[in-house]
Design a protein around this motif. Structure first.
Motif, PDB file in Angstrom:
ATOM      1  N   VAL A  17       0.837  -1.207   0.000  1.00 10.88           N
ATOM      2  CA  VAL A  17       0.000   0.000   0.000  1.00 10.88           C
ATOM      3  C   VAL A  17       0.864   1.247   0.000  1.00 10.88           C
ATOM      4  CG1 VAL A  17      -1.709   1.332   1.307  1.00 10.88           C
ATOM      5  CG2 VAL A  17      -1.948  -1.151   1.108  1.00 10.88           C
ATOM      6  N   ASP A  46     -12.316  -5.534   1.417  1.00  8.98           N
ATOM      7  CA  ASP A  46     -11.952  -5.646   2.825  1.00  8.98           C
ATOM      8  C   ASP A  46     -12.421  -6.960   3.430  1.00  8.98           C
ATOM      9  OD1 ASP A  46     -10.624  -3.232   2.894  1.00  8.98           O
ATOM     10  OD2 ASP A  46     -12.352  -2.096   3.619  1.00  8.98           O
ATOM     11  N   ARG A  84      -0.417  -3.602  10.071  1.00 10.60           N
ATOM     12  CA  ARG A  84      -0.534  -3.200   8.661  1.00 10.60           C
ATOM     13  C   ARG A  84      -1.975  -3.190   8.181  1.00 10.60           C
ATOM     14  NH1 ARG A  84      -0.657  -5.817   3.417  1.00 10.60           N
ATOM     15  NH2 ARG A  84      -0.622  -7.883   4.378  1.00 10.60           N
ATOM     16  N   THR A  85      -2.765  -4.207   8.556  1.00 12.37           N
ATOM     17  CA  THR A  85      -4.096  -4.390   7.968  1.00 12.37           C
ATOM     18  C   THR A  85      -5.257  -4.148   8.930  1.00 12.37           C
ATOM     19  OG1 THR A  85      -4.226  -6.749   8.537  1.00 12.37           O
ATOM     20  CG2 THR A  85      -3.121  -6.176   6.467  1.00 12.37           C
ATOM     21  N   LYS A 141       3.347   5.650  14.654  1.00 16.53           N
ATOM     22  CA  LYS A 141       3.317   4.816  13.450  1.00 16.53           C
ATOM     23  C   LYS A 141       4.519   5.128  12.565  1.00 16.53           C
ATOM     24  CE  LYS A 141      -1.761   4.686  13.132  1.00 16.53           C
ATOM     25  NZ  LYS A 141      -2.924   4.981  12.250  1.00 16.53           N
ATOM     26  N   TRP A 143       4.913   1.459   6.837  1.00 15.54           N
ATOM     27  CA  TRP A 143       3.838   0.694   6.217  1.00 15.54           C
ATOM     28  C   TRP A 143       2.576   0.578   7.069  1.00 15.54           C
ATOM     29  CZ3 TRP A 143       3.313  -2.750   9.993  1.00 15.54           C
ATOM     30  CH2 TRP A 143       4.456  -3.214  10.667  1.00 15.54           C
ATOM     31  N   LYS A 146      -0.957   0.936   8.993  1.00 18.22           N
ATOM     32  CA  LYS A 146      -2.284   1.466   8.661  1.00 18.22           C
ATOM     33  C   LYS A 146      -2.598   2.663   9.554  1.00 18.22           C
ATOM     34  CE  LYS A 146      -7.061  -0.033   8.044  1.00 18.22           C
ATOM     35  NZ  LYS A 146      -7.992  -1.167   8.062  1.00 18.22           N
TER      36      LYS A 146
END
Length: 529
Positions: free
Chosen positions: A239, A440, A467-468, A524, A527, A529
């Protein structure tokens, strides 16, 4: 057990003087090879590359530490954050990494791989083994890359490219670390393929006796390991840098480059020796310091997943005896550990090796790649289902056909010791693939099943959650860090005190440039989220 809070080694961080750390430990790895450790001659060390190869067992045993040092490397941090394992123990009065207080304690997450992997790679490089023994050096590069990936994913900036050049090397940004690892893995794969082509027996002659992994010295399996790590990292940046991610994935999957791990290779697992006790067996049984976490139990139980009985033992606490029950993360634990000491335990064999990379991981990486429109040799659904089948086979679990059609969901969580910790299911997602579902919804399925397969490798699972956002996890119940209030999740570990003090200028520059000026666990990077 008594915990060590601060690394007591008296050294300048990353100084070349750290090279001496490799020497005392290296001779331990001659055990079982019929060598008198007190009389190792230069000729013995030079034979079949032994002077280079004898560093490799130390390195491979410190990606995930295969001794009880894994407790402070990741069991009390990443494995809790990943929803895999949780301590019933009130370490430091419940003010610890599991409740998000990270500063000044348990430096193992940084020190174990820095001292034992990076420093031994540096020894190989300084001695010119990249030229003298390119195949053995390639193994070292793979291990260096694996360590570097975990270190940068855990902390953020790390001195990967300049490691050992000065007493205070510049910290690379996470993006720079990734670029360096991609380059190292590419060199390693090329060197091993060339060695295999020149002499297919080279791995047997030079490396097999030193390989403490389940790959038993097979260079082609190590190539697949390197490509799997490359594919993992490519997906991590899919992403934030999709063009770079796709390009690296293409290289990892190129047949001419040797392919990735799969069911035929099995998982990459390591043990210090054939008679070494698995550290999780010790932490579970001798110390009673780790139990199953609530998330892994409620997902497996709700999905009616037969891997549950492979991963865990039923609880023995009277109200729930015979059922499976995990511990919610970040709760206030009593000094006597009761009743949580009697919740489900990790079912691990006494002499089992420690799993570092799961043999099913590549299927889920490719499934996500297909979902993102990459050419990975299959559809998202087919690769997702292949990954589940591979995980069931690797774990000796049955009933996979029915499982793939299951519409069951995560179970509710009930804690008989504290009703305030009860929780309804966090998600309504199911195992069965729904081609009409949203992006998603499909991504959640892929990451949830990869998470189940990776158990108990917490560092990678925690990274994928950051990440997700998948799978949905329980927030910790009683956070002790005001920067991470209830309902939030930790983003990174803070650097050990010794890093901040011994490499102050480099540390300050890295924190300012790459961590918003704050070495804090809520920051953060790259990579995430």
């Amino acid at each position: 057990m008594k915990m060590k809070y601060i690394n007591k080694n008296n050294f300048k961080l990353l100084c070349l003087g750290l090279l001496t750390l490799a020497a005392p430990a290296c001779t331990d790895d001659f055990e079982g090879l019929n060598v008198d450790k007190g009389r190792i001659s230069d000729a013995d060390l030079a034979k079949d590359g032994a002077e280079a190869a004898f560093l490799l067992p130390i390195m491979m045993n410190n990606i995930v530490v295969t001794g009880t040092g894994v407790q402070t490397q990741q069991n009390l941090q990443a494995e809790s954050y990943a929803g895999y394992l949780e301590a019933p123990t009130a370490f430091i009065g419940n003010v610890n990494t599991m409740t998000y207080s990270t500063k000044g304690i348990w430096a193992g997450s940084y020190d174990a791989s820095t001292n034992n992997v990076m420093n031994n790679w540096l020894t190989m490089q300084k001695k010119g083994y990249d030229v003298k023994y390119p195949d053995l050096y390639a193994i070292g590069l793979i291990l260096k890359g694996m360590a570097g990936q975990r270190l940068t994913d855990t902390f953020g900036p790390y001195p990967y490219s300049k490691f050992g050049n000065t007493a205070e090397p510049k910290f690379d940004s996470p993006a720079e670390v990734y670029a360096g690892i991609f380059a190292d893995l590419e060199k390693a794969v090329a060197a091993l393929l060339a060695a295999e082509k020149a002499d297919p027996a080279a791995d047997t002659k030079r490396f097999a006796k030193w390989d403490r992994s389940t790959f038993k010295g097979d260079y082609l399996k190590w190539v697949k390991l390197a490509n799997t790590i490359r594919l993992r990292m490519a997906m991590r940046i899919s992403v934030v840098d999709p063009a770079k991610g796709k390009a690296e994935a293409d290289k990892a999957l190129l047949p001419a480059n040797g392919g990735v791990m799969d069911l035929s290779t099995g998982s990459f697992q390591v043990a210090a020796s054939a008679t070494a006790v698995n550290p999780y067996f010790t932490m579970t049984n001798a110390w009673s310091d780790t139990r199953m976490s609530a998330a892994i139990i409620t997902y497996l139980d709700g999905f009616k997943d037969s891997r549950l009985a492979v991963y865990a033992n039923p609880a023995t606490h009277a109200p729930i005896a015979g059922t499976f029950r995990g511990i919610r993360p970040g709760i206030e634990k009593p000094a006597d550990k009761k009743p949580y000491i009697n919740y489900s335990t990790f079912k691990v064999a006494e002499f089992a090796p420690v799993k570092i990379v799961d043999g099913a991981e590549s299927y889920f990486l490719k499934a996500e790649g297909a979902l993102r429109g990459w050419n990975v040799g299959g559809t998202a659904q087919s690769l997702y289902e292949e990954g589940i089948r591979a995980s069931f086979t690797l774990n000796g679990a049955g009933g996979v056909d029915a499982y793939l059609n299951s519409t069951s969901t995560q179970a509710a969580y009930v804690d008989p010791a504290n009703a305030s910790l009860n929780s309804e299911p966090l998600t309504s997602n199911t195992v069965k693939w729904d081609e009409a579902g949203s992006f998603d919804n499909k991504l959640e399925k892929i990451i949830t099943q990869k998470w189940i397969a990776l158990f108990p490798e917490g560092t990678e699972a925690w990274s994928e959650f950051r990440r997700t956002g998948y799978p949905a996890q329980y927030a910790i119940a009683f956070p002790t860090n005001p920067r991470l209030p209830k309902g939030t999740f930790i983003k990174r570990l803070t650097y050990p005190n010794l890093v901040a003090s011994s490499s102050k200028a480099a540390y300050d520059a890295a924190v300012t440039a790459y961590l918003q000026g704050k070495d804090e666990p809520d920051i953060k990077f790259y990579w995430m989220k």
